[in-house]
Design a protein around this motif. Sequence first.
Motif, PDB file in Angstrom:
ATOM      1  N   MET A  83      38.594  41.200  48.743  1.00 46.84           N
ATOM      2  CA  MET A  83      37.882  40.130  48.042  1.00 46.84           C
ATOM      3  C   MET A  83      38.368  39.971  46.601  1.00 46.84           C
ATOM      4  O   MET A  83      37.971  39.043  45.915  1.00 46.84           O
ATOM      5  CB  MET A  83      36.377  40.383  48.052  1.00 46.84           C
ATOM      6  N   ALA A  84      39.236  40.878  46.178  1.00 49.95           N
ATOM      7  CA  ALA A  84      39.850  40.788  44.846  1.00 49.95           C
ATOM      8  C   ALA A  84      38.822  40.676  43.727  1.00 49.95           C
ATOM      9  O   ALA A  84      38.870  39.777  42.901  1.00 49.95           O
ATOM     10  CB  ALA A  84      40.825  39.614  44.785  1.00 49.95           C
ATOM     11  N   TRP A  85      37.848  41.618  43.729  1.00 52.04           N
ATOM     12  CA  TRP A  85      36.781  41.568  42.723  1.00 52.04           C
ATOM     13  C   TRP A  85      37.302  41.836  41.315  1.00 52.04           C
ATOM     14  O   TRP A  85      38.242  42.605  41.130  1.00 52.04           O
ATOM     15  CB  TRP A  85      35.698  42.592  43.057  1.00 52.04           C
ATOM     16  N   THR A  86      36.663  41.180  40.350  1.00 52.47           N
ATOM     17  CA  THR A  86      36.913  41.514  38.946  1.00 52.47           C
ATOM     18  C   THR A  86      35.545  41.705  38.298  1.00 52.47           C
ATOM     19  O   THR A  86      34.538  41.231  38.829  1.00 52.47           O
ATOM     20  CB  THR A  86      37.607  40.364  38.208  1.00 52.47           C
ATOM     21  N   THR A 109      33.716  38.255  37.371  1.00 53.67           N
ATOM     22  CA  THR A 109      33.140  37.510  38.500  1.00 53.67           C
ATOM     23  C   THR A 109      31.970  38.277  39.108  1.00 53.67           C
ATOM     24  O   THR A 109      30.998  37.667  39.559  1.00 53.67           O
ATOM     25  CB  THR A 109      34.199  37.213  39.576  1.00 53.67           C
ATOM     26  N   PHE A 111      28.234  36.689  39.573  1.00 49.57           N
ATOM     27  CA  PHE A 111      27.452  36.617  40.800  1.00 49.57           C
ATOM     28  C   PHE A 111      26.160  37.425  40.686  1.00 49.57           C
ATOM     29  O   PHE A 111      25.136  37.031  41.246  1.00 49.57           O
ATOM     30  CB  PHE A 111      28.278  37.105  41.993  1.00 49.57           C
ATOM     31  N   ILE A 167      30.501  34.664  51.505  1.00 56.54           N
ATOM     32  CA  ILE A 167      31.499  35.680  51.125  1.00 56.54           C
ATOM     33  C   ILE A 167      32.892  35.073  50.932  1.00 56.54           C
ATOM     34  O   ILE A 167      33.557  35.351  49.927  1.00 56.54           O
ATOM     35  CB  ILE A 167      31.489  36.846  52.144  1.00 56.54           C
ATOM     36  N   LEU A 172      33.470  32.087  49.966  1.00 58.83           N
ATOM     37  CA  LEU A 172      33.397  31.313  48.729  1.00 58.83           C
ATOM     38  C   LEU A 172      33.472  32.227  47.504  1.00 58.83           C
ATOM     39  O   LEU A 172      34.135  31.902  46.506  1.00 58.83           O
ATOM     40  CB  LEU A 172      32.097  30.509  48.706  1.00 58.83           C
ATOM     41  N   MET A 173      32.811  33.382  47.602  1.00 55.68           N
ATOM     42  CA  MET A 173      32.885  34.343  46.493  1.00 55.68           C
ATOM     43  C   MET A 173      34.331  34.803  46.303  1.00 55.68           C
ATOM     44  O   MET A 173      34.804  34.961  45.170  1.00 55.68           O
ATOM     45  CB  MET A 173      31.994  35.558  46.779  1.00 55.68           C
ATOM     46  N   THR A 174      35.025  35.004  47.412  1.00 52.12           N
ATOM     47  CA  THR A 174      36.421  35.420  47.315  1.00 52.12           C
ATOM     48  C   THR A 174      37.253  34.347  46.617  1.00 52.12           C
ATOM     49  O   THR A 174      38.121  34.658  45.796  1.00 52.12           O
ATOM     50  CB  THR A 174      36.984  35.685  48.728  1.00 52.12           C
ATOM     51  N   VAL A 216      36.176  32.264  44.398  1.00 58.39           N
ATOM     52  CA  VAL A 216      35.872  32.353  42.969  1.00 58.39           C
ATOM     53  C   VAL A 216      36.695  33.488  42.340  1.00 58.39           C
ATOM     54  O   VAL A 216      37.270  33.344  41.259  1.00 58.39           O
ATOM     55  CB  VAL A 216      34.357  32.574  42.731  1.00 58.39           C
ATOM     56  N   ASN A 217      36.768  34.622  43.039  1.00 56.41           N
ATOM     57  CA  ASN A 217      37.561  35.743  42.517  1.00 56.41           C
ATOM     58  C   ASN A 217      39.045  35.377  42.382  1.00 56.41           C
ATOM     59  O   ASN A 217      39.697  35.725  41.401  1.00 56.41           O
ATOM     60  CB  ASN A 217      37.420  36.961  43.429  1.00 56.41           C
ATOM     61  N   TYR A 218      39.556  34.677  43.379  1.00 58.84           N
ATOM     62  CA  TYR A 218      40.961  34.247  43.320  1.00 58.84           C
ATOM     63  C   TYR A 218      41.222  33.314  42.143  1.00 58.84           C
ATOM     64  O   TYR A 218      42.302  33.320  41.562  1.00 58.84           O
ATOM     65  CB  TYR A 218      41.359  33.503  44.603  1.00 58.84           C
ATOM     66  N   VAL A 227      40.310  33.153  39.189  1.00 55.04           N
ATOM     67  CA  VAL A 227      40.517  33.673  37.830  1.00 55.04           C
ATOM     68  C   VAL A 227      41.666  34.670  37.792  1.00 55.04           C
ATOM     69  O   VAL A 227      41.825  35.399  36.814  1.00 55.04           O
ATOM     70  CB  VAL A 227      39.234  34.308  37.257  1.00 55.04           C
ATOM     71  N   GLN A 228      42.432  34.725  38.887  1.00 55.53           N
ATOM     72  CA  GLN A 228      43.521  35.695  38.928  1.00 55.53           C
ATOM     73  C   GLN A 228      44.809  35.062  39.431  1.00 55.53           C
ATOM     74  O   GLN A 228      44.810  33.967  39.962  1.00 55.53           O
ATOM     75  CB  GLN A 228      43.131  36.861  39.847  1.00 55.53           C
TER      76      GLN A 228
END
Lengths: 90, 289
Positions: free
Chosen positions: A4-7, A10, A14, B26, B28-30, B32-34, B36-37
């Motif tokens: 999921m590439a969490w930072t 973000t 959430f 989930i 959609l959250m991913t 969002v994470n993508y 900004v990277q």
Amino acid sequence: MDWMAWTWPTAIFFAVIASLLITFTVLAIKFPETPRTGILRIETTRGDRLFITLLGSAFINLAWLGIVGAQQPYALIVCLIYAAAVFRWV
Amino acid sequence: MEKTVNQKAWFLVLPVLLLVAFSAVIPLMTVVNYSVQDTFGNNQFFWAGLEWFEEMLRSERMWDALGRQLMFSGIILAIEIPLGIFVALNMPKSGFWSSFCLVLMSLPLLIPWNVVGTIWQIFGRVDIGLLGYTLDALGINYNYTQDILAAWVTIIVMDVWHWTSLVALLAFAGLKSIPDAYYQAAKIDQASRWKVFRFIELPKMMGVLMIAILLRFMDSFMIYTEPFVVTGGGPGNATTLLSIDLVKMALGQFDLGPAAAFSIMYFLVILLISWVFYTVMTNLDKREG
């Protein structure tokens, strides 16, 4: 969770939204309310006003980014004023 | 008397929420994470902040695609809604022919989207397609792979062919729910056909028409398969609608960051418009009820 590439930013974003949703759910159970009609002439509950606030804030942030530039803390101040206005008058 | 609203029934949708979490929240959250990277594949990500959002907001490519998208949705709504109402008004109201019409009109709705695209892709071809060949024989210059106008006409006619039935069926359902007494009253008053439509049928259909407009708007705003099969976004970028552009960016160029920022803005616009429609609809209901 790696995929999921969490930072951190973000995750905080959430977490804030999730805690807002939980807070408003608890509020709705503890203090049932009457929908009211504000300046948009639509019936809104607290939950509706939260939704309008969040959606509007997203657009405020985008507009700020597009017009002013990447200084989001200032956009956040505008969002808070907007939120207060929504909860007071909508 | 004002009553407080008990919102506890919402807890009953929790199981659905759990399912939707896996299919929508989930992912959609991913996204969002993508957004900004930056990544070069291999599941390695580098922090980029709001760079992609800024880039997308300043990208002519996205604004052009948005413009084309709004034009597409606007045109098909302007055709399908009046045409659907017209068809519904002229359908047999009961008996065998009514059912026959209903079944006949549902047929385009049952065809998978890529098949609809293929049908029209072949139908419009100048060498083997009936439409393209006929137009060519009549001396009309029609070539949807090279001519922008022809490409637009093709995808719009295709959408009208595919979805007008939905509007017609909804409008028909609205018409069927009008009690006979209204028509009798209109007859006594010697109301003209237009006035019956304007003051009885149209207001009574308003609810279903709003649903039709909402459904058609959202579907057309997110349309991908049909125009992609027919024109592939061409000639040039002439029919590159938002989702086609998005897929090009995300899967063709593998620009995950910009594509993620793009999809979030796309999603926000759809969310806003859906909310506006939904609010208008529920308020109309309340005023009527």
